[in-house]
Design a protein around this motif. Structure first.
Motif, PDB file in Angstrom:
ATOM      1  N   PHE A  72      -2.313   0.439  -4.520  1.00 24.42           N
ATOM      2  CA  PHE A  72      -2.018  -0.922  -4.058  1.00 24.42           C
ATOM      3  C   PHE A  72      -1.329  -1.685  -5.189  1.00 24.42           C
ATOM      4  O   PHE A  72      -1.940  -1.955  -6.229  1.00 24.42           O
ATOM      5  N   ASP A 110       0.853  -1.193   0.000  1.00 26.23           N
ATOM      6  CA  ASP A 110       0.000   0.000   0.000  1.00 26.23           C
ATOM      7  C   ASP A 110       0.891   1.247   0.000  1.00 26.23           C
ATOM      8  O   ASP A 110       1.604   1.509   0.976  1.00 26.23           O
ATOM      9  N   PRO A 150      -8.088  -1.092  -2.854  1.00 28.36           N
ATOM     10  CA  PRO A 150      -7.538  -2.444  -2.667  1.00 28.36           C
ATOM     11  C   PRO A 150      -8.035  -3.401  -3.745  1.00 28.36           C
ATOM     12  O   PRO A 150      -9.051  -3.136  -4.391  1.00 28.36           O
TER      13      PRO A 150
END
Ligand code: SER
Length: 884
Positions: free
Chosen positions: A198, A178, A187
């Motif tokens: 991500f 991240d 995500p």
């Protein structure tokens, strides 16, 4: 800050310390997967270990694997330069277990490396798992203490990994980093997952199934692990960079590119430097692994990459070829981890230089044509495919280069009309080829070529390869399968079998599939399609099968030695006989070599000896044999020998061998340099020995030399030595004294022949010199005799001898040789006024049933069929004496 080289070694050292075998990267051209153009993942070299088909003496391994994703199924070429993480070449770090450990160990191993060895903050990591894989969820919780919201269940193929439609596969877990809320993105699995926040860094695959073509799946006997982590990505992360091209390694290449072009590495030209850096890596590694630029297959992918980079170099304002000047920096950066780069450096530089030199000749004109077309192009329309095809066909612009050139202008290319222009050209080539009447039944091969393209030849580097069976032909017709006992012609997508060309015969060997075995006796090519001629000796061969192709290596080695010796012979002949020597034809097979060349007369023994000595001198030198691709005009400038009357393409393969101080090779040190598509020894010493066995006339003004190499040459010499020893034993001489002994024997024989002839004459005349008794006819002493064991040639001297003994008189001698008779008569000079020997002979010959006879009055000769009527002949001669 760890360099990319540090990251690679930390990875390998870590897994080495954890009991893994550190296995070298496999080559970029896969040896064991016929469906792949290039190695595109670390697991490729281990495919058969997962399925249990193959075992090795280790069950866990770690690699840094060279990968290329360009051309074929995996193609990132179009994006390179414009994005942060696309590459045509990259390194995949991976650890593998073949039935050894499984998830329980693989996850902790990965976690420890990332968080301890690499020191990545665990709070920045999250993972995905396949939605049904609760085991993996539990292991992640236990190992990393990850909360539920950082273990994301994914139900799609993103978390089920397979190498292709068939083969080993299984669920996987991916580890993400991240980069924080400052970068947009969500995500994995979320609507914003395509953002850059991500980033996936590592994929751990739990190999547990084998997928088959019919859709079925079986459990693998052993559960295994295959992981893959892009070095460039993890390196960027560890260096605190968001863009792979900002890492130390890429930075060094980009700065090298900026320095040789005198441009700013970070200014407007940055995208060009990025393309050049990436393409330099893929081109150099491909060349180091034996791929050379070509118009088809892998070689064409290489060419596309090289030319794409060259256009970007041109955009940077480079006036001269550039790419080859960057190779030393690449070797400095990566040569330690990949020694093949250093070993191949000269070859890489030469190949890049020659490709760029050639391409620059048309690049300018092509770009100008493109600009002209663009000014005419209505707003919002694609470039017509016909124009893109013209750029391809006339100016050597690969389609993706044209697309790349238009990309910055937001213009596309009409690929449909490009494809139809390409198809029309192929159809025309086919029509004119068939029209030339070379092979009327070639239609079937053109169909194969149309559907599948040309066969890729792997046999310069490999004698064994896997391939897919594309077509089976029996009696001129395509068939879906062929059973044992059938004579077949088989086409595969790629092959290590050399197809007959340039005097080198086609390869023989075997093709094996799971269900069949084919003995191949010959290989030929039509329209770029390689045809294996053979017989199915077991099982049933089916179209679509995966096959293992194995060239008869011993035979190929002999052919190779003969072919390389032919090149040495060609040069040696020119040196010994003169520059008028030009090749007129050749044959190189597994037994011998044959070479036809222009020369008006037979070679002397000395000339043959010095040609042979030169060839063997270069064989003993054991220098390298090198192969280069270059354009025809450069090859001609270098003085490369070409076959008279042969049509060559613009681009040729040049084979050189033999080192001299003043040679004419690219490095001015090569003795023999020829255009040649054949296969050759790696070093001249492999030829072993070359013996010339014959020189004969092939046609008017053309000589033919035959020669043997290697074992065949030794066998030939051994045979000669045996004959010599046998002959020497017969005449009871030591072999080295044989010539003197035979000369002596020949002299003895000549002397004895003379003696024997004399003795025969003496014996014939009654032996011991006694004269036969003379009688008197009409007052003339007359001797007449029938002799055995003498020939007509002996008679004159016998007649003379008799005349000498008599002093005065006449002689008639008849030599009775069974199926013929010779007659001679003599009259002493005092009597020739009255009697003529000619009359006597004529009368005697007539009495014997013959005709003629002649000579002088003192000596005459004649002949008849036999001497049975010799009494009558003597009487007839007597009648001449008595004047009757
Ligand atoms: N084979 C997997 C991949 O290529 C893991 O190595 O992502």
């Amino acid at each position: 800050m760890p360099s990319l080289n540090d990251v690679r070694s930390t990875f390998l050292d870590y897994f080495g310390a954890n009991g893994h075998e550190i296995v070298p990267s496999s080559p970029l051209v896969p040896r064991n997967d016929p469906t792949l153009m290039f190695t595109a993942a670390g697991m490729v070299q281990f495919k058969n270990l997962f399925t249990g088909v193959e075992t090795r003496d280790y069950t866990t391994a770690a690699t840094a694997q060279k990968c290329v994703r360009a051309g074929g199924k995996h193609n990132d070429l179009d994006n390179v330069g414009y994005t942060a993480r696309h590459h045509t070449f990259f390194e995949m770090l991976g650890n593998f277990s073949f039935g050894d450990y499984f998830k329980e160990e693989a996850i902790p191993l990965a976690w420890t490396l990332l968080t301890r060895e690499f020191g990545i903050d665990p709070d920045k990591l999250l993972v995905t798992v396949y939605h049904t894989d609760e085991e993996a969820v539990a292991i992640w919780k236990k190992t990393a203490g990850l909360p539920d919201d950082r273990i994301i269940r994914i139900a799609t193929d993103d978390n089920f990994w397979s190498a292709g439609p068939t083969g080993p596969c299984g669920p996987c877990t991916e580890i993400f980093y991240d980069h924080g809320p400052d970068i947009w993105g969500g995500p994995p699995g979320s609507a914003e997952e395509d953002g850059d926040r991500f980033i996936e860094i590592w994929n751990l695959v739990f190999m547990q199934y084998e997928q088959f073509a019919d859709g079925s799946r079986r459990d693998l006997d052993a559960q295994s692990i295959d992981t893959g982590m892009g070095l460039e990505r993890i390196g960027a992360l560890l260096q605190g960079k968001h863009d792979n091209y900002d890492t130390d390694l890429f930075r060094a290449l980009i700065e090298a590119s900026a320095s040789v072009t005198g441009t700013d590495p970070d200014g407007d030209g940055n995208v060009h430097h990025r393309v050049i850096a990436d393409h330099l890596r893929s081109s150099s590694f491909l060349i180091a692994d034996g791929v050379l630029p070509a118009s088809e297959g892998r070689g064409y992918v290489l060419r596309r990459i090289m030319r794409r980079a060259m256009r970007h170099a041109h955009l940077l304002g480079a006036k001269d070829p550039l790419m080859h000047r960057l190779v030393p920096e690449l070797v400095a950066q990566m040569g330690q981890a990949y020694p093949e780069l250093g070993h191949g450096q000269r070859m890489i530089e030469e190949t890049l230089l020659s490709e760029e030199t050639r391409f620059r000749r048309t690049l300018d004109r092509g770009l100008r044509l493109l600009d002209d077309e663009l000014t005419r192009l209505p707003e919002g329309t694609d470039l017509p495919g016909e124009t893109a095809f013209k750029l391809y066909d006339t100016f050597g612009f690969p389609l993706d280069l044209t697309q790349d050139a238009l990309r910055e202008k937001g213009i596309g290319v009409n690929t449909e009309s490009f494809d139809s222009a390409m198809a029309a050209q192929k159809a025309q080539a086919r029509a004119s080829w068939v029209g030339s009447g070379e092979q009327a039944d070639a239609a079937v091969w053109f169909d194969v070529a149309d559907r599948h393209g040309m066969t890729e030849f792997l046999g310069y580097a490999d004698l064994v390869a896997e391939a897919q069976v594309l077509a089976i032909v029996v009696g001129g017709e395509r068939v879906a399968q062929a059973a044992a006992g059938t004579d077949v012609q088989v086409v595969t997508n790629q092959t290590p079998f050399y197809a007959e060309a340039g005097g080198q015969v086609g390869d023989a060997g075997t093709i094996e599939t799971d269900g069949a075995r084919i003995e191949v006796t010959d290989t030929r090519k039509v329209a770029g399609v390689f045809i294996h001629f053979g017989t199915v000796v077991a099982g049933t061969l089916r179209e679509g099968d995966t096959a293992r192709l194995t060239v008869d290596g011993d035979r190929r080695a002999r052919i190779r030695a003969n072919h390389s010796a032919t090149h040495l012979l060609n040069e040696a002949l020119r040196e010994v006989l003169g520059d008028h020597v030009a090749q007129r034809g050749s044959l190189n097979d597994g037994e011998r070599l044959r070479f036809d060349f222009s020369h008006p007369k037979a070679l002397t023994a000395d000339e043959i000896a010095s040609v042979q000595a030169r060839i063997n001198g270069f064989i003993r030198q054991n220098g390298p044999v090198s192969t280069r691709i270059m354009d025809l005009s450069t090859a001609r400038e270098l003085g490369a020998q070409a076959l008279f009357g042969e049509k060559y393409g613009e681009e040729v393969r040049v084979v050189s061998m033999g080192q001299t101080a003043t040679g004419k090779g690219p490095a001015r040190d090569t003795w023999s340099i020829e255009l040649c598509g054949g296969t050759h020894v790696g070093r001249t010493g492999e030829i072993g020995l070359c013996v010339i066995t014959g020189d004969s006339a092939s046609s008017a003004g053309v000589r033919r030399i035959e020669a043997l190499t290697g074992q065949a040459a030794l066998d030939h010499l051994a045979g000669q030595a045996r004959q010599l020893a046998e002959t020497a034993a017969i005449v009871k001489a030591a072999p080295q004294d044989l010539a003197d002994r035979v000369r002596q024997l020949a002299e003895d024989r000549r002397r004895l022949e003379v003696e024997v002839a004399q003795l025969r004459r003496d014996v014939a005349m009654g032996g011991g010199g006694t004269a036969p008794e003379a009688r008197t006819v009409a007052g003339v002493p007359f001797v007449a005799q029938v002799l055995q064991g003498v020939t007509g040639k002996d008679l004159p001297s016998l007649v003379d001898a008799q005349k000498g003994r008599m002093g005065s008189g006449a002689v008639l001698l008849i030599a009775d040789a069974g199926d013929k008779a010779a007659v001679a008569a003599g009259v002493t000079d005092d009597l020739t006024g009255r009697i003529s020997a000619v009359d006597m002979v004529k009368a005697a010959v007539a009495a014997l049933g013959g005709k003629g006879g002649g000579g002088r009055p003192d000596m005459a000769q004649g002949g008849a069929k036999d001497a049975r009527r010799s009494e009558a002949a003597i009487a007839a001669a007597e009648a001449i004496l008595s004047g009757d």
